[in-house]
Enzyme design. Sequence first.
Site, PDB file in Angstrom:
ATOM      1  N   HIS A  24       0.862  -1.182   0.000  1.00 14.46           N
ATOM      2  CA  HIS A  24       0.000   0.000   0.000  1.00 14.46           C
ATOM      3  C   HIS A  24       0.899   1.234   0.000  1.00 14.46           C
ATOM      4  O   HIS A  24       2.014   1.201   0.508  1.00 14.46           O
ATOM      5  CB  HIS A  24      -0.883  -0.038   1.252  1.00 14.46           C
ATOM      6  CG  HIS A  24      -1.947   1.001   1.303  1.00 14.46           C
ATOM      7  ND1 HIS A  24      -1.698   2.305   1.681  1.00 14.46           N
ATOM      8  CD2 HIS A  24      -3.282   0.929   1.070  1.00 14.46           C
ATOM      9  CE1 HIS A  24      -2.820   2.995   1.668  1.00 14.46           C
ATOM     10  NE2 HIS A  24      -3.800   2.197   1.294  1.00 14.46           N
ATOM     11  N   ASP A  45       3.085  -4.146   7.992  1.00 15.33           N
ATOM     12  CA  ASP A  45       1.814  -3.470   7.773  1.00 15.33           C
ATOM     13  C   ASP A  45       0.720  -4.506   7.999  1.00 15.33           C
ATOM     14  O   ASP A  45       0.476  -5.364   7.159  1.00 15.33           O
ATOM     15  CB  ASP A  45       1.763  -2.913   6.348  1.00 15.33           C
ATOM     16  CG  ASP A  45       0.391  -2.347   5.968  1.00 15.33           C
ATOM     17  OD1 ASP A  45      -0.543  -2.403   6.797  1.00 15.33           O
ATOM     18  OD2 ASP A  45       0.266  -1.857   4.829  1.00 15.33           O
ATOM     19  N   GLN A  99      -4.432  -5.277   6.927  1.00 12.07           N
ATOM     20  CA  GLN A  99      -5.342  -6.256   6.344  1.00 12.07           C
ATOM     21  C   GLN A  99      -5.266  -7.620   7.021  1.00 12.07           C
ATOM     22  O   GLN A  99      -5.990  -8.534   6.637  1.00 12.07           O
ATOM     23  CB  GLN A  99      -5.041  -6.417   4.847  1.00 12.07           C
ATOM     24  CG  GLN A  99      -5.219  -5.155   4.027  1.00 12.07           C
ATOM     25  CD  GLN A  99      -6.665  -4.695   3.944  1.00 12.07           C
ATOM     26  OE1 GLN A  99      -7.601  -5.466   4.162  1.00 12.07           O
ATOM     27  NE2 GLN A  99      -6.870  -3.423   3.630  1.00 12.07           N
ATOM     28  N   LYS A 120     -10.786  -1.047  10.088  1.00 14.19           N
ATOM     29  CA  LYS A 120     -10.886  -2.231   9.237  1.00 14.19           C
ATOM     30  C   LYS A 120     -11.241  -3.480  10.037  1.00 14.19           C
ATOM     31  O   LYS A 120     -11.402  -4.553   9.464  1.00 14.19           O
ATOM     32  CB  LYS A 120      -9.574  -2.447   8.484  1.00 14.19           C
ATOM     33  CG  LYS A 120      -9.217  -1.317   7.511  1.00 14.19           C
ATOM     34  CD  LYS A 120      -7.921  -1.607   6.788  1.00 14.19           C
ATOM     35  CE  LYS A 120      -7.434  -0.415   5.976  1.00 14.19           C
ATOM     36  NZ  LYS A 120      -8.316  -0.074   4.844  1.00 14.19           N
ATOM     37  N   CYS A 155      -4.661   2.415  -3.894  1.00 17.55           N
ATOM     38  CA  CYS A 155      -3.452   2.944  -3.236  1.00 17.55           C
ATOM     39  C   CYS A 155      -2.295   1.962  -3.369  1.00 17.55           C
ATOM     40  O   CYS A 155      -1.545   1.724  -2.423  1.00 17.55           O
ATOM     41  CB  CYS A 155      -3.720   3.262  -1.765  1.00 17.55           C
ATOM     42  SG  CYS A 155      -4.856   4.625  -1.511  1.00 17.55           S
TER      43      CYS A 155
END
Length: 409
Positions: A121, A198, A201, A224, A364
């Site tokens: 991302h 990261d 997700q 999220k 993104c």
Amino acid sequence: MKISEVRQYFPILDQEVNGHPLVYLDSAATSQKPVQVIEALDRYYREYNSNVHRGVHTLGTRATDQYEGAREKVRRFINASLVEEVIFTRGTTTALNTVAASYGRANLQEGDEIVITYMEHHSNVIPWQQIAKEKKAILKYLPLQKDGTIDLEDARKTITPKTKIVSIAHVSNVLGTINPIKELAAIAHQNGAIMVVDGAQSAPHMKIDVQELDCDFFAFSAHKMCGPTGVGVLYGKKALLEGMEPVEFGGEMIDFVGLQESTWKELPWKFEAGTPIIAGAIGLGAAIDFLNEVGPDEILAYEHRLAAYGMEKLSSVEGLKIYGPEEAEQRAGVITFNLDDVHPHDVATVLDAEGIAVRAGHHCAQPLMNWLNCSATARASFYLYNTEQDIDRLVEGLVKTKEYFTNVF
């Protein structure tokens, strides 16, 4: 709580959009919120709205207890060793920028290497681009296999003793690929580098154990994972955080302020300048309670079933191309695709007319779009409140989309 009982707690899903029952397939962008989270936010503002830490009155004490209680919930949720290793931020983007600006600025030298992948991302690309320019470091990209997965042999060749930082998404927001973070962290550490993850997700969809992964930093966002917008978490190993300088300055994060010099509070507060995101943290705590009641392992297993069902059904649509791993077990609940020569924005527009919400664009992730040799894609992303019937509706909508553009053009 059984996963089959989950949907009733999401009131937003019980509505019609453009005359059709809503099918929400955009949870990778932001998830919907259960009533438990909505009520926790409402309760804070109705019953004990107050600033935290500094006040000695009853409302301030209650707010502080709930805020710091949420920090402990996060610690347990990701299995951090210490509560001091949990820092509240505005989200994944802020957390990654903090690592780049603080740790990167202090530890990178000219010629050092930073390793990321093509699937990142932008929030895990641009901060490293900027710090690499500033420090004259080298930004390297780990190659991907044709199906969008990482080969560990490629990782061993790309990550070298010159590498100081490896920063990779746990799960791709486009391909859904679940990356082997534990193995990558081991390779990074063997070469003297730190591992930044990261987790935007992954934290919503699977069990996270930062100690088992042995990552040095882990970032994720509340919105999220059934929580509020505007709040997230940076986990960092205590020894690293203690050696880092804050990147924001002001109230809350100080110990002593003199006319020319100031000193900082201990962890985690030295990284939380100003009035913190009190309601957001409390809402995140409520979201964690909700997800724990369902069970992270159950959520991931359910999403694997949805992904397998979705890939099978979508593969029956003539002219539709799916990106990412072919095996559902290798991906989270994300299916990204293109439909013949129909632009993804047109696909999303027709689906919206049918009450089906998907995401379209570059997500993104423009370096990944270039790697895929396309400018944009459509993305359907599932969460614990979706059903196989939602996927059936998506397939029906895509068939209508194809028929519409075939007949019109």
